[in-house]
Design a protein around this motif. Sequence first.
Motif, PDB file in Angstrom:
ATOM      1  N   TYR A   1       0.457   1.969  15.151  1.00  0.00           N
ATOM      2  CA  TYR A   1      -0.932   1.568  15.427  1.00  0.00           C
ATOM      3  C   TYR A   1      -1.111   0.049  15.518  1.00  0.00           C
TER       4      TYR A   1
ATOM      5  N   TYR B   1       4.643   4.055  10.511  1.00  0.00           N
ATOM      6  CA  TYR B   1       3.260   4.474  10.730  1.00  0.00           C
ATOM      7  C   TYR B   1       2.398   3.285  11.125  1.00  0.00           C
ATOM      8  N   LEU B   2       2.613   2.165  10.441  1.00  0.00           N
ATOM      9  CA  LEU B   2       1.856   0.953  10.768  1.00  0.00           C
ATOM     10  C   LEU B   2       2.230   0.454  12.153  1.00  0.00           C
TER      11      LEU B   2
ATOM     12  N   SER C   1     -12.287   6.766   6.583  1.00  0.00           N
ATOM     13  CA  SER C   1     -12.096   5.316   6.607  1.00  0.00           C
ATOM     14  C   SER C   1     -11.720   4.782   5.222  1.00  0.00           C
TER      15      SER C   1
ATOM     16  N   ILE D   1       2.982   2.513   2.243  1.00  0.00           N
ATOM     17  CA  ILE D   1       2.864   3.244   3.513  1.00  0.00           C
ATOM     18  C   ILE D   1       4.192   3.109   4.256  1.00  0.00           C
TER      19      ILE D   1
ATOM     20  N   MET E   1      -6.514  -4.494   8.151  1.00  0.00           N
ATOM     21  CA  MET E   1      -5.571  -4.756   7.046  1.00  0.00           C
ATOM     22  C   MET E   1      -4.816  -6.059   7.311  1.00  0.00           C
TER      23      MET E   1
ATOM     24  N   VAL F   1     -16.530  10.061   9.000  1.00  0.00           N
ATOM     25  CA  VAL F   1     -16.050   8.735   9.398  1.00  0.00           C
ATOM     26  C   VAL F   1     -15.860   7.862   8.145  1.00  0.00           C
TER      27      VAL F   1
ATOM     28  N   PHE G   1      -3.667   7.343   5.348  1.00  0.00           N
ATOM     29  CA  PHE G   1      -4.191   7.518   6.707  1.00  0.00           C
ATOM     30  C   PHE G   1      -4.509   8.985   7.014  1.00  0.00           C
TER      31      PHE G   1
ATOM     32  N   ARG H   1      -8.195   2.959   4.612  1.00  0.00           N
ATOM     33  CA  ARG H   1      -8.159   1.563   4.170  1.00  0.00           C
ATOM     34  C   ARG H   1      -7.286   1.390   2.934  1.00  0.00           C
ATOM     35  N   ASN H   2      -7.148   2.461   2.179  1.00  0.00           N
ATOM     36  CA  ASN H   2      -6.322   2.388   0.982  1.00  0.00           C
ATOM     37  C   ASN H   2      -4.891   2.864   1.242  1.00  0.00           C
ATOM     38  N   GLY H   3      -4.571   3.036   2.494  1.00  0.00           N
ATOM     39  CA  GLY H   3      -3.194   3.391   2.841  1.00  0.00           C
ATOM     40  C   GLY H   3      -2.961   4.884   2.962  1.00  0.00           C
TER      41      GLY H   3
ATOM     42  N   ILE I   1      -7.615   4.511  13.203  1.00  0.00           N
ATOM     43  CA  ILE I   1      -6.506   3.956  12.409  1.00  0.00           C
ATOM     44  C   ILE I   1      -6.049   2.629  13.021  1.00  0.00           C
TER      45      ILE I   1
ATOM     46  N   ILE J   1      -8.274   0.081  11.581  1.00  0.00           N
ATOM     47  CA  ILE J   1      -8.036  -0.103  10.141  1.00  0.00           C
ATOM     48  C   ILE J   1      -6.757  -0.912   9.923  1.00  0.00           C
ATOM     49  N   VAL J   2      -5.721  -0.605  10.713  1.00  0.00           N
ATOM     50  CA  VAL J   2      -4.473  -1.380  10.606  1.00  0.00           C
ATOM     51  C   VAL J   2      -4.734  -2.839  10.996  1.00  0.00           C
TER      52      VAL J   2
ATOM     53  N   LYS K   1       0.809  -1.218   0.000  1.00  0.00           N
ATOM     54  CA  LYS K   1       0.000   0.000   0.000  1.00  0.00           C
ATOM     55  C   LYS K   1       0.842   1.269   0.000  1.00  0.00           C
TER      56      LYS K   1
ATOM     57  N   TYR L   1     -17.735   1.220   8.774  1.00  0.00           N
ATOM     58  CA  TYR L   1     -16.574   2.070   8.476  1.00  0.00           C
ATOM     59  C   TYR L   1     -16.144   2.750   9.762  1.00  0.00           C
ATOM     60  N   THR L   2     -14.850   2.733  10.019  1.00  0.00           N
ATOM     61  CA  THR L   2     -14.364   3.385  11.240  1.00  0.00           C
ATOM     62  C   THR L   2     -13.258   4.374  10.894  1.00  0.00           C
TER      63      THR L   2
END
Lengths: 203, 452
Positions: free
Chosen positions: A55, A51-52, B414, A47, A82, B410, B422, B418-420, A75, A78-79, A45, A71-72
């Motif tokens: 979190y 950063y990953l 989000s 990134i 992923m 939100v 942040f 999710r797509n990187g 982060i 979300i991590v 991705k 949806y949240t």
Amino acid sequence: MKKQIIVAIGREFGSGGHYVGQKIAKHFGINYYDRKILEDIAEEKNIQIEYLEKYDEQKRNMLFSRNVKGYTNSIEEIVAEMQFEYLRKKADSGESFVIVGRCADELFRGDERLFAFFVLGDIEDKIQRVSKRHNISKEEAATKIARHDKSRKKYHNRHSEIKWGDSRGYDVCVNSTRLGIDKTAELLEKFIEDRLAWQESEK
Amino acid sequence: MLLAQILAVMIFIAMFVLVVMEKFERQYITLGCGGIMILLVFGAVMRSWSAIWETLNVSSFFTSGFWYTASEGAESTSGINWSTIIFILGMMIMVEGMAKAGFFRWLCLTLAKLVHYKTVPIFITFMLLSSVLAMFIDSITVILFLAAVTVELAKLLKFNPIPMILSEIFCANLGGSATMCGDPPNIIIGTSLGYSFTDFLTNTGLIAAVSLVATVIYFFFVYRKQLASENGAGVDLSAMPSPASAISSKRDFVFSCLIFAAAIVLLATHSATGLTVALIGVVIAVATLAAFWRDALTLLRGVDYKTLLFFVGLFIVVGGLEQTKVLEALAGFIGEISGDNVMLMAAIIIWLSAVTSAFVDNIPFAATMIPVIKILATTQGVDLSTLTWGLAMGTDIGGSATPIGASANVVGTSVASRNGYFIDWKTYCTTAVPATVIVITISMVMIFVRYC
């Protein structure tokens, strides 16, 4: 390794869970995932891995995050998602692997490929190991252990119905202080082999 | 009555805390708290069947005014606002149909193609698109599609989508404030206080239009350097997804466009035709289900019933505060602070709404404040519309300030994360807070000039 296995290891900080996982992976000749998950996601991705890491295995901040229709904006979550997606893909591809943490025991619960273990340790043993590994005082090590375990526990319990370290959520919970790292790993390897053989004989 | 008031406030606070904690799904929380309100406060303490009956508000279904009214009448502010629930249900079914036909993705890709995939024009047109769509469609759907296409284009054109997504989110919330159907607080305000689509368009719509100009200039100014450095030069435009590829079925696409256009016409003329928003909701739902009859069950399954149940429970809890006269006390307090100063009262309503909505869901807040402004208008002799437009702009725009202030924020953050890409609180608030302050200030000044 003919039959696919997914070895999920939950662990207390400083209990040697990482080493146990690495030894099991080496024994069966399968992949070991821990930080590598973050490296792969970061590359895919585009990134920054730092950063990953910030979190990784953290619980969402209740006051600063909201969830809307799945949806949240957290982060941390979300991590986590992923990483779950990454592990699901690996499992679906038929690959056998050892995964440390990441709530994998919950992610694959009920899956017959799953071997769920929890490695704990005596506090003195853990303090000694952490203080040596990070070159810090025993007091600092104790604080670090408490902080990491608290964070792991919150993260796990956010994503799982069964609490972190609750023996009902694992095939085996083992105190690595009793046998040492190597023997603990051998014990779990033997468990995997025996269960695989038993599963085979049941068919 | 004091015990009933204390219990009602406790239930209300518990509902808020539980919603924030997210231990249970929010519809269970509001329904559970609503049930406790009925049993404990209305039943055990007040022993009032009339309070229960008024709060459940089921009788409203059987009045002709619920479906047709010669002049726009207000539904009771007390209890469950069934008009809002039926209208949102109808819109949800229509939006499901439009999404299935590929309408939103087609629109985004067509606009991107029209501006030749240039970063700055995409940035501006997507902001405008976000605002215009959000005037009629719920902002969650608008942002869901817009942010997804933005990320897709960002990957192909090699630009950072975060500035664009943040601007789109803000404009979606702003666009939602322009009409009665754009944002749930406006629907609740409109149906509860008897304002029409045209009333909103000529009041909050005008404020939103002026604010949109300021917003586009603001976000362009803030992100101009970043946008200029990412002009998409050297990218193979033939690799861009074609707008036609978004359409799953031409027949469905045509029908969804026609139903959408009909919905806009019905809403824009409802004060003249006498059709209530509840009836319009039923009409567009039936039309969509008839047009997509093969997929009618799929569309019905796609409806977000959880949100509708959340509303039902919420209205009961707020009804509890109203029946126990807690909201009268709150109105009295605001009236006492502001005295006879209408400007101060309007300023308190707009800023209180904005700041609160930045941190808590603006729907419960708006539902709570509607009876308050109604009481204030009666007791203080202030024109109700002055406070209404202040409440609408405050709740609609205040939510833009933080990543958790509104549902669109939100969903947008989000999708990006999710797509990187942040988006943390700092990244979000750095641009959103000043933008919110600018728009709230514009709204306040326009309300002062026009109504005070």
